[in-house]
Design an enzyme around this catalytic site. Structure first.
Site, PDB file in Angstrom:
ATOM      1  N   ASP A 177       0.950  -1.182   0.094  1.00  0.00           N
ATOM      2  CA  ASP A 177      -0.001  -0.054  -0.282  1.00  0.00           C
ATOM      3  C   ASP A 177       0.834   1.160   0.057  1.00  0.00           C
ATOM      4  O   ASP A 177       2.014   1.166   0.290  1.00  0.00           O
ATOM      5  CB  ASP A 177      -0.904   0.106   1.202  1.00  0.00           C
ATOM      6  CG  ASP A 177      -1.744   1.266   1.450  1.00  0.00           C
ATOM      7  OD1 ASP A 177      -2.325   1.630   0.464  1.00  0.00           O
ATOM      8  OD2 ASP A 177      -1.706   1.766   2.441  1.00  0.00           O
ATOM      9  N   ASP A 183      -0.262   5.131   0.955  1.00  0.00           N
ATOM     10  CA  ASP A 183      -0.589   6.142   2.081  1.00  0.00           C
ATOM     11  C   ASP A 183      -0.439   5.148   3.361  1.00  0.00           C
ATOM     12  O   ASP A 183      -1.357   4.450   3.640  1.00  0.00           O
ATOM     13  CB  ASP A 183      -1.662   6.974   1.722  1.00  0.00           C
ATOM     14  CG  ASP A 183      -1.835   7.463   0.296  1.00  0.00           C
ATOM     15  OD1 ASP A 183      -1.363   8.741   0.569  1.00  0.00           O
ATOM     16  OD2 ASP A 183      -2.136   6.897  -0.614  1.00  0.00           O
ATOM     17  N   ASP A 218      -1.706  -1.232   6.037  1.00  0.00           N
ATOM     18  CA  ASP A 218      -1.854  -0.541   7.241  1.00  0.00           C
ATOM     19  C   ASP A 218      -3.264  -0.632   7.657  1.00  0.00           C
ATOM     20  O   ASP A 218      -3.539   0.217   8.647  1.00  0.00           O
ATOM     21  CB  ASP A 218      -1.009   0.772   7.279  1.00  0.00           C
ATOM     22  CG  ASP A 218      -2.058   1.840   6.188  1.00  0.00           C
ATOM     23  OD1 ASP A 218      -1.959   1.489   4.978  1.00  0.00           O
ATOM     24  OD2 ASP A 218      -2.667   2.870   6.710  1.00  0.00           O
TER      25      ASP A 218
END
Length: 231
Positions: free
Chosen positions: A13, A15, A180
């Protein structure tokens, strides 16, 4: 590539996983709201909205400050104008208050040197993904970048993972997803690949442990442990 390292392909991922981008996203959102005489949103609100793509985040912000629904925002005559203004502000803000998380660059360089295929898989729209990667000189470290508008579907749909398995001729057993959020964990589960998660990103206000990834790691240096042990 060392046979002792367990993964041939790692998808990340963006961001909240590789780069801390929330402050400048909030800046761009509030730049846009101010342009249209709307009240600002908070940093925490923006943090909690990250995950489904920048367009969705903007819609959520407009719904919040306008005390209306996301459907009403999307149907509003002036939404295309607001969205275009946001695009200008976000491109201007990219790189101004974002930074790589600890051990990101050196970890990616070590993995790449070992022959591991590296992919960014984000729900952020492609034009913004490229600006962010370029702002931090990250694009050359990846073999492929999959943004929210690269394919007809986006995370948690696993199509991007399946496409990479085919492109790089890698099995799901030799593939790792690192993210995240619950969206990232669900994406990996939908593709039947191992998923590791970081606790410092944006998971809509929830602890990452509640998503039950295969492993929670403190930072990306955990990814090079196999390389070190194989030397």
């Amino acid at each position: 590539m060392t046979e002792k390292y367990p993964y041939d392909l790692i998808l990340f991922d963006l961001d909240g996983t590789l780069i801390e981008t929330a402050p400048e996203i909030a800046d761009a959102v509030n730049d846009t709201l101010q342009r249209f005489d709307l009240p600002p949103v908070t940093q925490q609100q923006v943090n909690d909205w990250i995950g489904h793509g920048t367009r969705t985040l903007l819609i959520q912000a407009l719904a919040e400050v306008g005390h209306t629904t996301v459907e009403a925002v999307q149907a509003a005559d002036n939404f295309p104008q607001i969205e275009a203004a946001f695009g200008v502000h976000y491109e201007q803000r990219c790189g101004t208050r974002s930074h790589l998380y600890p051990h990101v660059r050196e970890t990616l360089q070590a993995l790449r040197a070992e022959g591991v295929k590296l992919v960014v898989m984000t729900n952020k729209e492609g034009r913004y993904t490229q600006v962010v990667l370029d702002a931090h000189q990250m694009a050359p470290l990846f073999d492929r970048v999959i943004s929210g508008d690269t394919l007809p579907v986006k995370k948690p749909n696993p199509a991007g993972i399946f496409d990479c398995l085919k492109q790089f001729s890698v099995s799901s057993e030799r593939t790792l997803f690192v993210g995240d959020s619950s969206i990232d964990v669900a994406t990996a589960r939908n593709a039947n690949v191992t998923v590791w998660a970081l606790p410092y990103g944006y998971n809509m206000g929830e602890a990452i442990e509640s998503c039950h990834p295969d492993r929670v790691i403190s930072d990306l240096s955990a990814l090079t442990a196999g390389l070190v042990s194989a030397v």
